[in-house]
Design a protein around this motif. Structure first.
Motif, mmCIF file in Angstrom:
data_model
loop_
_atom_site.group_PDB
_atom_site.id
_atom_site.type_symbol
_atom_site.label_atom_id
_atom_site.label_comp_id
_atom_site.label_asym_id
_atom_site.label_seq_id
_atom_site.Cartn_x
_atom_site.Cartn_y
_atom_site.Cartn_z
ATOM 1 N N PRO A 1 34.459 43.829 57.993
ATOM 2 C CA PRO A 1 35.837 43.600 57.831
ATOM 3 C C PRO A 1 36.301 44.399 56.580
ATOM 4 O O PRO A 1 35.895 44.318 55.844
ATOM 5 N N LEU A 2 37.326 45.346 57.122
ATOM 6 C CA LEU A 2 37.891 46.148 56.095
ATOM 7 C C LEU A 2 38.802 45.273 55.150
ATOM 8 O O LEU A 2 39.273 45.830 54.148
ATOM 9 N N SER A 3 39.026 44.030 55.514
ATOM 10 C CA SER A 3 40.140 43.090 54.819
ATOM 11 C C SER A 3 38.842 42.500 53.618
ATOM 12 O O SER A 3 39.423 41.581 52.782
ATOM 13 N N HIS A 4 37.657 42.663 53.508
ATOM 14 C CA HIS A 4 36.565 42.050 52.522
ATOM 15 C C HIS A 4 36.422 43.369 51.463
ATOM 16 O O HIS A 4 36.626 44.384 51.707
ATOM 17 N N ALA A 5 36.173 42.730 50.466
ATOM 18 C CA ALA A 5 35.916 43.672 49.097
ATOM 19 C C ALA A 5 34.952 44.881 49.500
ATOM 20 O O ALA A 5 35.328 46.123 49.441
ATOM 21 N N TYR A 6 33.617 44.673 50.125
ATOM 22 C CA TYR A 6 32.766 45.477 50.605
ATOM 23 C C TYR A 6 33.643 46.447 51.593
ATOM 24 O O TYR A 6 33.306 47.802 51.633
ATOM 25 N N GLY A 7 34.133 46.198 52.671
ATOM 26 C CA GLY A 7 34.799 46.992 53.519
ATOM 27 C C GLY A 7 36.024 47.797 52.848
ATOM 28 O O GLY A 7 35.807 49.284 53.142
ATOM 29 N N LEU A 8 36.591 47.386 51.833
ATOM 30 C CA LEU A 8 37.482 48.133 51.149
ATOM 31 C C LEU A 8 37.017 49.314 50.271
ATOM 32 O O LEU A 8 37.463 50.438 50.132
ATOM 33 N N ALA B 1 46.203 47.100 41.854
ATOM 34 C CA ALA B 1 46.137 47.815 43.200
ATOM 35 C C ALA B 1 45.798 46.917 44.314
ATOM 36 O O ALA B 1 46.387 47.254 45.445
ATOM 37 N N ALA B 2 45.194 45.845 44.298
ATOM 38 C CA ALA B 2 44.727 44.925 45.254
ATOM 39 C C ALA B 2 44.470 43.598 44.387
ATOM 40 O O ALA B 2 44.042 43.437 43.481
ATOM 41 N N LEU B 3 44.920 42.845 45.504
ATOM 42 C CA LEU B 3 44.655 41.150 45.202
ATOM 43 C C LEU B 3 43.862 40.725 46.296
ATOM 44 O O LEU B 3 44.405 40.550 47.309
ATOM 45 N N LEU B 4 42.438 40.259 46.131
ATOM 46 C CA LEU B 4 41.700 39.910 47.114
ATOM 47 C C LEU B 4 41.378 38.336 46.976
ATOM 48 O O LEU B 4 40.993 38.091 45.795
ATOM 49 N N TYR B 5 41.564 37.655 47.821
ATOM 50 C CA TYR B 5 41.184 36.197 47.709
ATOM 51 C C TYR B 5 39.779 35.771 48.180
ATOM 52 O O TYR B 5 39.189 36.284 49.221
ATOM 53 N N THR B 6 39.261 35.111 47.305
ATOM 54 C CA THR B 6 37.784 34.830 47.257
ATOM 55 C C THR B 6 37.459 33.434 47.100
ATOM 56 O O THR B 6 38.161 32.848 46.322
ATOM 57 N N VAL C 1 50.854 46.317 46.166
ATOM 58 C CA VAL C 1 49.609 46.060 46.055
ATOM 59 C C VAL C 1 49.061 45.543 47.340
ATOM 60 O O VAL C 1 49.624 44.530 48.057
ATOM 61 N N VAL C 2 47.733 45.854 47.733
ATOM 62 C CA VAL C 2 47.110 45.708 48.799
ATOM 63 C C VAL C 2 46.551 44.060 48.756
ATOM 64 O O VAL C 2 45.973 43.985 48.009
ATOM 65 N N THR C 3 47.087 43.304 49.738
ATOM 66 C CA THR C 3 46.357 42.060 49.565
ATOM 67 C C THR C 3 45.702 41.629 50.899
ATOM 68 O O THR C 3 46.562 40.986 51.840
ATOM 69 N N PRO C 4 44.827 41.957 51.111
ATOM 70 C CA PRO C 4 43.977 41.760 52.424
ATOM 71 C C PRO C 4 43.506 40.228 52.720
ATOM 72 O O PRO C 4 43.095 39.698 51.878
ATOM 73 N N VAL C 5 43.648 39.882 53.872
ATOM 74 C CA VAL C 5 43.253 38.579 54.408
ATOM 75 C C VAL C 5 42.532 38.609 55.524
ATOM 76 O O VAL C 5 42.588 39.008 56.360
ATOM 77 N N ILE C 6 41.316 38.072 55.374
ATOM 78 C CA ILE C 6 40.265 37.733 56.420
ATOM 79 C C ILE C 6 41.057 37.177 57.703
ATOM 80 O O ILE C 6 41.601 36.129 57.488
ATOM 81 N N PHE C 7 40.844 37.532 58.815
ATOM 82 C CA PHE C 7 41.667 37.079 59.809
ATOM 83 C C PHE C 7 41.280 35.732 60.399
ATOM 84 O O PHE C 7 41.979 35.052 61.077
ATOM 85 N N LEU C 8 40.047 35.315 59.957
ATOM 86 C CA LEU C 8 39.544 34.106 60.456
ATOM 87 C C LEU C 8 39.912 33.028 59.108
ATOM 88 O O LEU C 8 39.154 32.347 58.444
ATOM 89 N N ARG D 1 53.267 42.232 46.356
ATOM 90 C CA ARG D 1 52.186 41.871 47.155
ATOM 91 C C ARG D 1 52.422 42.296 48.634
ATOM 92 O O ARG D 1 53.314 41.618 49.161
ATOM 93 N N VAL D 2 51.421 43.050 49.631
ATOM 94 C CA VAL D 2 51.926 43.077 50.952
ATOM 95 C C VAL D 2 50.540 43.000 51.498
ATOM 96 O O VAL D 2 49.600 43.214 51.165
ATOM 97 N N VAL D 3 50.575 41.596 52.279
ATOM 98 C CA VAL D 3 49.288 40.991 53.063
ATOM 99 C C VAL D 3 48.977 42.033 54.135
ATOM 100 O O VAL D 3 50.008 42.325 54.872
ATOM 101 N N VAL D 4 47.787 42.370 54.473
ATOM 102 C CA VAL D 4 47.324 43.098 55.554
ATOM 103 C C VAL D 4 46.355 42.148 56.207
ATOM 104 O O VAL D 4 45.304 41.806 55.730
ATOM 105 N N MET D 5 46.471 41.531 57.286
ATOM 106 C CA MET D 5 45.638 40.548 57.920
ATOM 107 C C MET D 5 45.818 41.036 59.668
ATOM 108 O O MET D 5 46.387 40.657 60.200
ATOM 109 N N THR D 6 44.523 41.900 59.669
ATOM 110 C CA THR D 6 44.474 42.192 60.876
ATOM 111 C C THR D 6 42.881 42.432 61.606
ATOM 112 O O THR D 6 42.082 42.342 60.609
ATOM 113 N N MET D 7 42.450 42.402 62.604
ATOM 114 C CA MET D 7 41.258 42.954 62.981
ATOM 115 C C MET D 7 41.022 44.356 62.548
ATOM 116 O O MET D 7 42.011 45.171 61.856
#
Length: 500
Positions: A202-209, A156-161, A83-90, A59-65
């Motif tokens: 936010p590209l780190s959200h499921a909708y943006g992804l 492919a992706a692990l999204l935290y919700t 595995v893309v692991t997006p994290v909302i920056f807030l 798992r690779v975290v992507v935490m950016t604007m």
């Protein structure tokens, strides 16, 4: 070892570049990036990730604007088989710490503004960290990597919700699920002529992804203008400057845009908006279509469904609907006992198909409760009409039971939003000794308008059944929103004296 799978998202990106060729495809803060530059940089970054020990399945975290590096990082991670692991920056430090430890992330790509927060949250963890504008350059300095083979069901992706309702849980999404959902969304988008789009999500959200993945399926050269984060004034300036034709938004963004001096900008290039992430109040839809001269196309989905279940298409635009289910998704409406209900009758929206999540990370019990016999139980209430169009009413967990009567918060919010002074509205239930729950609401006023809470109570009372209208309406400077622009009902409940 067999070659890359048909639904490998890295293969999808490769074929997109081969099909569409090199062109100026992404604009960000004064700079254009070509599709060839994005392709080459992602291949090099994949090689860099491998050189720094990232292996398939890591798992690779992507935490950016929102920055171009997000586009590059997603492609690079998939190319490396990770595995893309997006994290909302807030995020707060404890929330971020939970995600890092729960996911077992081995690497992270972060914005420099977040380095301090990340360092504190990752204290004691073995995570290779790459800061954009700093040592991130090491990733793109290596040799381009070939695509790592992945199967359809590989992660492919692990999204935290769920962070606004409790501890965030990891949602496991497969290559095929995201591939199929992206394809379905792209086919819906092909019914509009728009090819120049503004991305404020936010590209780190499921909708943006999923918007990014849908673009990889496109048969047309699409131009994207990226906003670091949503800013109404900046959004309007970018539309006017680049003659943009479409934008994907959440309802709260639309509501904030409607409060701007739209006549000061040339917005004549706009054709359509995509609306998702939350239900769109009818009054806001009508106002947006009139003010911008566009067609607002709604969609519906959730992280657990790989973001999209249904979407409107330009030719079959139907008021109040979120469109028909996409080709890969099957939708059924069931009562609380799990039985199918007739067309037009409300029940829980259940979804089946390849987009349904593989499960919740490290939580087989919750997975078993949520996905039963292959059906994802969404917790959303809605119905299908006789023609197969889906209508979303509300969240089951947000239902207010007042004196034995069911009250959907959205019904109350829609009425309050009909008042010209109201820009945003949020309705929740408040404990009440007599009624069990009382209906209360908070609102945010449009710029230059004034109205009291008592006046809004009377406004709603004149338009709603006696058991439905809010007994209290509080005017706030700002209605609490989540990091992706949804109403933060947990925060609203805290404000009115309830936390559930």
């Amino acid at each position: 070892m067999s070659g890359p799978g048909e639904h490998n998202l890295a293969v999808l990106a490769e074929r997109s570049f081969e099909r569409l060729g090199d062109y100026e495809s992404l604009f960000f803060e004064g700079t254009w990036l070509t599709s060839a530059e994005i392709h080459e940089r992602s291949a090099r970054a994949a090689g860099g990730l491998r050189a720094h020990g990232v292996r398939p399945g890591d798992r690779v975290v992507v935490m950016t604007m929102n920055t171009p590096e997000v586009f590059i990082a997603y492609r690079a991670i998939w190319r490396a088989g990770a595995v893309v692991t997006p994290v909302i920056f807030l995020q707060s430090e404890p929330e971020l710490r939970h995600i890092l430890t729960d996911s077992g992330a081995t690497a992270a790509i972060i914005s420099p503004e977040l380095a301090g927060l990340f360092e504190a949250a990752a204290d004691g963890l073995r995570i290779a960290t790459f800061v954009i504008g700093g040592n991130y350059a090491e990733l793109e300095a290596g040799r381009p990597a070939e695509i790592e083979p992945r199967t359809d069901d590989d992660l492919a992706a692990l999204l935290y919700t769920g962070g606004t309702t409790g501890r965030a849980k990891g949602v496991m999404l497969s290559h095929r699920g995201l591939w199929e959902n992206g394809r379905g969304l792209d086919l819906a988008a092909r019914t509009t002529p728009a090819t120049r789009t503004l991305l404020p999500l936010p590209l780190s959200h499921a909708y943006g992804l999923i918007v990014v993945i849908a673009g990889l399926h496109s048969d047309r050269r699409r131009v994207s203008v990226l906003q670091r984060w949503f800013d109404p004034t900046g959004w309007l300036e970018l539309v006017a400057e680049h003659r943009l034709e479409s934008s994907s938004l959440v309802p709260a963004m639309l509501q904030l845009l409607l409060g701007q001096p739209l006549g000061d900008y040339d917005l004549s290039s706009l054709v359509s908006f995509g609306s998702g992430g939350a239900t769109l109040p009818p009054a806001i839809r009508v106002a947006a279509e009139k003010a911008f001269g566009v067609t607002v196309l709604q969609g519906y989905g959730l992280t657990e469904s790989s973001a999209v279940v249904s979407a409107e298409r330009m030719p079959d635009h139907r008021a109040g609907s979120v469109g028909k289910p996409l080709a890969h998704a099957e939708v059924a409406i069931r009562d609380l006992e799990g039985n199918p209900v007739p067309a037009g009758e409300d029940g829980e929206i259940c979804v089946r198909g390849p987009g349904v999540m593989l499960g919740y990370w490290n939580d087989p019990e919750l997975t078993a409760r949520t996905v039963r016999d292959g059906w994802l139980h969404t917790g959303d209430i809605g119905h299908l009409d006789e023609d197969g169009y889906l209508y979303v009413v509300d969240r089951l967990k947000d239902l207010i039971i007042r004196g034995g009567f069911n009250v959907f918060p959205r019904d109350v919010e829609d009425v309050l939003l009909e008042h010209p002074a109201v820009q945003l509205a949020a309705c929740v239930g408040k404990p009440d000794a007599e009624s069990g729950e009382e209906v209360v609401a908070v609102v945010q006023l449009a710029p230059g308008h004034r109205v009291s809470g008592a006046e809004l109570v009377e406004f709603a009372r004149a338009r709603m059944a006696r058991y439905k209208y809010p007994r209290e309406v509080t005017v706030l400077d700002a209605v609490p929103l989540t990091s992706v622009g949804k109403i933060n009902r947990r925060a609203v409940r805290d404000l009115v004296g309830r936390d559930r």
